[in-house]
Write a protein that holds these residues in place. Structure first.
Motif, PDB file in Angstrom:
ATOM      1  N   ALA A 394     -43.257  20.932 -57.658  1.00  0.00           N
ATOM      2  CA  ALA A 394     -43.890  20.217 -56.505  1.00  0.00           C
ATOM      3  C   ALA A 394     -44.953  18.985 -56.985  1.00  0.00           C
ATOM      4  N   ASP A 395     -45.463  19.775 -58.252  1.00  0.00           N
ATOM      5  CA  ASP A 395     -46.636  18.719 -58.591  1.00  0.00           C
ATOM      6  C   ASP A 395     -46.059  17.349 -59.296  1.00  0.00           C
ATOM      7  N   LEU A 396     -44.865  17.697 -60.093  1.00  0.00           N
ATOM      8  CA  LEU A 396     -44.357  16.417 -60.667  1.00  0.00           C
ATOM      9  C   LEU A 396     -43.616  15.588 -59.459  1.00  0.00           C
ATOM     10  N   LEU A 397     -42.831  16.061 -58.467  1.00  0.00           N
ATOM     11  CA  LEU A 397     -42.245  15.419 -57.468  1.00  0.00           C
ATOM     12  C   LEU A 397     -43.475  14.712 -56.446  1.00  0.00           C
ATOM     13  N   GLN A 398     -44.417  15.279 -56.197  1.00  0.00           N
ATOM     14  CA  GLN A 398     -45.685  14.970 -55.348  1.00  0.00           C
ATOM     15  C   GLN A 398     -46.008  13.354 -55.935  1.00  0.00           C
ATOM     16  N   LYS A 399     -45.944  13.353 -57.492  1.00  0.00           N
ATOM     17  CA  LYS A 399     -46.356  12.117 -58.040  1.00  0.00           C
ATOM     18  C   LYS A 399     -45.365  10.846 -57.649  1.00  0.00           C
ATOM     19  N   VAL A 400     -44.176  11.438 -57.814  1.00  0.00           N
ATOM     20  CA  VAL A 400     -43.072  10.327 -57.357  1.00  0.00           C
ATOM     21  C   VAL A 400     -43.219  10.005 -55.913  1.00  0.00           C
ATOM     22  N   VAL A 401     -43.527  10.925 -55.240  1.00  0.00           N
ATOM     23  CA  VAL A 401     -43.234  10.578 -53.878  1.00  0.00           C
ATOM     24  C   VAL A 401     -44.556   9.552 -53.500  1.00  0.00           C
ATOM     25  N   ASP A 402     -45.981   9.911 -54.256  1.00  0.00           N
ATOM     26  CA  ASP A 402     -47.075   9.097 -53.927  1.00  0.00           C
ATOM     27  C   ASP A 402     -46.708   7.625 -54.234  1.00  0.00           C
ATOM     28  N   VAL A 403     -45.822   7.285 -55.345  1.00  0.00           N
ATOM     29  CA  VAL A 403     -45.751   6.062 -55.739  1.00  0.00           C
ATOM     30  C   VAL A 403     -44.559   5.312 -54.796  1.00  0.00           C
ATOM     31  N   ASP A 404     -43.392   6.090 -54.634  1.00  0.00           N
ATOM     32  CA  ASP A 404     -42.318   5.598 -54.023  1.00  0.00           C
ATOM     33  C   ASP A 404     -41.478   6.634 -53.314  1.00  0.00           C
ATOM     34  N   THR A 406     -39.307   6.743 -51.101  1.00  0.00           N
ATOM     35  CA  THR A 406     -37.823   6.611 -50.903  1.00  0.00           C
ATOM     36  C   THR A 406     -36.970   6.620 -52.406  1.00  0.00           C
ATOM     37  N   TYR A 407     -37.435   7.102 -53.378  1.00  0.00           N
ATOM     38  CA  TYR A 407     -36.901   7.180 -54.637  1.00  0.00           C
ATOM     39  C   TYR A 407     -35.844   8.268 -54.338  1.00  0.00           C
ATOM     40  N   HIS A 408     -34.815   7.589 -55.311  1.00  0.00           N
ATOM     41  CA  HIS A 408     -33.444   8.393 -55.322  1.00  0.00           C
ATOM     42  C   HIS A 408     -32.882   8.821 -54.007  1.00  0.00           C
ATOM     43  N   SER A 409     -33.117   7.825 -53.089  1.00  0.00           N
ATOM     44  CA  SER A 409     -32.367   7.863 -51.724  1.00  0.00           C
ATOM     45  C   SER A 409     -32.866   8.747 -50.854  1.00  0.00           C
ATOM     46  N   GLY A 410     -33.994   9.423 -51.268  1.00  0.00           N
ATOM     47  CA  GLY A 410     -34.715  10.408 -50.606  1.00  0.00           C
ATOM     48  C   GLY A 410     -34.612  11.546 -51.170  1.00  0.00           C
ATOM     49  N   ASP A 411     -34.166  11.742 -52.347  1.00  0.00           N
ATOM     50  CA  ASP A 411     -34.033  13.095 -52.893  1.00  0.00           C
ATOM     51  C   ASP A 411     -35.322  13.800 -53.265  1.00  0.00           C
ATOM     52  N   ALA A 412     -36.094  12.859 -53.770  1.00  0.00           N
ATOM     53  CA  ALA A 412     -37.532  13.200 -54.104  1.00  0.00           C
ATOM     54  C   ALA A 412     -38.123  13.866 -53.216  1.00  0.00           C
ATOM     55  N   ILE A 413     -38.318  13.189 -51.784  1.00  0.00           N
ATOM     56  CA  ILE A 413     -38.685  13.719 -50.776  1.00  0.00           C
ATOM     57  C   ILE A 413     -38.150  15.352 -50.323  1.00  0.00           C
ATOM     58  N   TYR A 414     -36.751  15.367 -50.347  1.00  0.00           N
ATOM     59  CA  TYR A 414     -36.142  16.639 -50.023  1.00  0.00           C
ATOM     60  C   TYR A 414     -36.576  17.934 -50.792  1.00  0.00           C
ATOM     61  N   TYR A 415     -36.495  17.371 -52.213  1.00  0.00           N
ATOM     62  CA  TYR A 415     -36.588  18.546 -53.288  1.00  0.00           C
ATOM     63  C   TYR A 415     -38.010  18.731 -53.239  1.00  0.00           C
ATOM     64  N   LEU A 416     -38.909  18.008 -52.965  1.00  0.00           N
ATOM     65  CA  LEU A 416     -40.543  18.280 -52.698  1.00  0.00           C
ATOM     66  C   LEU A 416     -40.668  19.114 -51.738  1.00  0.00           C
ATOM     67  N   GLU A 439     -35.965   9.472 -41.658  1.00  0.00           N
ATOM     68  CA  GLU A 439     -35.540   8.236 -42.410  1.00  0.00           C
ATOM     69  C   GLU A 439     -34.084   8.403 -43.031  1.00  0.00           C
ATOM     70  N   TYR A 440     -33.434   9.614 -43.041  1.00  0.00           N
ATOM     71  CA  TYR A 440     -32.164   9.686 -43.285  1.00  0.00           C
ATOM     72  C   TYR A 440     -31.213  10.449 -42.677  1.00  0.00           C
ATOM     73  N   PRO A 441     -31.055  10.045 -41.323  1.00  0.00           N
ATOM     74  CA  PRO A 441     -30.506  11.129 -40.169  1.00  0.00           C
ATOM     75  C   PRO A 441     -29.041  11.519 -40.524  1.00  0.00           C
ATOM     76  N   THR A 442     -28.293  10.793 -41.325  1.00  0.00           N
ATOM     77  CA  THR A 442     -26.843  10.901 -41.534  1.00  0.00           C
ATOM     78  C   THR A 442     -26.537  11.657 -42.673  1.00  0.00           C
ATOM     79  N   SER A 443     -27.428  12.017 -43.616  1.00  0.00           N
ATOM     80  CA  SER A 443     -27.153  12.503 -44.955  1.00  0.00           C
ATOM     81  C   SER A 443     -27.151  13.951 -44.875  1.00  0.00           C
TER      82      SER A 443
END
Length: 464
Positions: A394-404, A406-416, A439-443
């Protein structure tokens, strides 16, 4: 008493018990200095200030370390209106003995009094200007200037003496005597004052021996009438009663008339002249003080502005130096592979303070750091998630989401969101699941969030 060579305490012996130095002459000099100090003190008590100054100067010539004599000399100078000389003596005294020295108190009282220092400054300027007027032959202007000085500092003996000298030159002996008497009240033994008074007496004739009085006329006359001797006053008049009354009335009329036509106008003229002089002096004093206040206010404004500008320049220079230091630190950390340290240092850089070349370096480093930082943080966060270390994930992925986000096609948000669900931070997980759905309704991530994880998290929230 201490030895002048080694500083040891001396007793009644003629040699120092510590270093063996002969201190007989040294003790004699100190004894003479103390004697002259006592003479100066006695003269000061009877206001023979000039004599006291001479004695105290002689005392200091015999022993410069006589602090009591030097402090008393400063007090006498201060009483004579010579504040600068007084401050000089007290400063020397304080430098000689820094602890338990009353000169420190005198200096503090004078230096902390801004009005007194301003008065001293104005007095010095005006006295020097009066001397210039005298050298230029403008005695009238010098007299006006000296009157202003005495209105500010009435104890300045030099000003009284110079004013009296100008009055003597103009043969205004009464005014000169009055000014010298004022100086005499301050310093009774001043030889200059007594010399000027003797000069006035020489001009007015007060010092010349008066001629012998003429013999009195005989107040009576004796003559014989037959066998009788008649004694009669020479000024005997046989006035009748009505003649005496008439003389009294005539005398009263003459007295009243003389008073009305001669004395009253003179008194009025004198009062009017004194009033005009007082008003003129008051106006001059007010004008001088207003001018001084304006000058001080202008100086304060100028100094305040200079201080503010200096502080602003100092702060700007310090901030610019810090920005360059942080940029250099970020570059060094980036070269060594420390992405976290490089990113932290780069965040403290103010781009506005960088020049063109430094800005290009900053943008280049930031782009590369962001790219590598996001990749490293995402990989580490995903690896921590797969290792079921959900808090670190959670700590690491939150830093990614704070910057972008949409990173890795939304995988960062999903795994966070998954990490937050596992560490039971359900509200954050619910918000992120909803964002994945929006943001990714069909995934596949949206389907998992919509039908499985979001209902589960909402149920947990309702239970809480």
């Amino acid at each position: 008493m201490q030895c002048f060579k080694c500083g040891a305490q001396l007793g009644a012996e003629q040699t120092c018990p510590n270093c063996g130095m002969n201190v007989k002459m040294y003790k004699k000099l100190i004894a003479i200095s103390n004697y002259l100090y006592n003479v100066g003190l006695e003269r000061a008590k009877v206001r023979d200030l000039s004599g006291a100054v001479d004695s105290l100067k002689a005392s200091l010539q015999y022993y410069k370390g006589n602090i009591q004599a030097r402090n008393l000399l400063g007090l006498i100078y201060y009483e004579m209106g010579e504040t600068v000389s007084a401050l000089s003596e007290w400063v020397i005294s304080k430098n000689q003995v820094s602890k338990d020295n009353i000169a420190d108190t005198y200096l503090h009282e004078v230096q902390s009094n801004t009005a007194l220092l301003n008065t001293v400054n104005q007095t010095i300027k005006k006295y020097n200007q009066a001397l210039i007027y005298c050298q230029q032959g403008s005695e009238d202007l010098a007299v006006i200037q000296l009157k202003k000085i005495l209105s500010i500092n009435p104890k300045l003996i030099k000003a009284h003496q110079l004013l009296a000298l100008l009055y003597i030159r103009d043969r205004k002996y009464d005014l000169a005597r009055k000014s010298l008497r004022a100086a005499e009240k301050i310093d009774r033994g001043n030889t200059t004052t007594m010399g000027y008074l003797a000069e006035i007496d020489g001009h007015t004739g007060n010092g010349v021996e008066k001629s012998k009085k003429p013999k009195k006329k005989e107040s009576r006359v004796e003559y014989n009438t037959g066998n009788d001797t008649i004694i009669q006053p020479t000024n005997l008049r046989d006035n009748s009663g009505w003649m005496m009354i008439l003389n009294i009335l005539v005398g009263l009329v003459i007295g009243v008339t003389a008073t009305y036509f001669l004395i009253v106008p003179s008194i009025r003229q004198t009062l009017q002249k004194d009033a005009n002089t007082a008003v003129s002096d008051a106006n001059d004093t007010i004008a001088a003080k207003n001018q001084a206040i304006q000058e001080l206010e202008a100086q304060v404004t100028k100094l305040t502005k200079n201080v503010e500008n200096a502080n602003e320049e100092k702060d700007a220079s310090a901030s610019q130096i810090i920005s360059y230091q942080k940029l250099l630190s970020a570059y060094q950390s980036y070269q060594q592979g420390g992405l976290e340290e490089a990113k932290t240092a780069l965040a403290q850089v103010d781009q506005k303070l960088l020049d063109t070349g430094a800005k290009q370096v900053y943008e280049s480093i930031q782009t590369e750091i962001d790219s590598k930082y996001l990749e490293s943080a995402y990989n580490d966060g995903y690896a921590a998630y797969m290792a079921r270390n959900y808090q670190q994930s959670a700590d690491l992925l939150q830093k990614v989401v704070d910057v972008d986000d949409t990173y890795h096609s939304g995988d960062a948000i999903y795994y966070l969101a998954q990490s937050y669900r596992c560490i039971e931070e359900y509200q954050k997980a619910a918000d992120l699941y909803q964002k994945v759905i929006d943001e990714y309704p069909t995934s596949y991530k949206a389907n998992n969030a919509r039908y499985k994880y979001l209902p589960e998290v909402q149920q947990k929230l309702e239970a809480q």
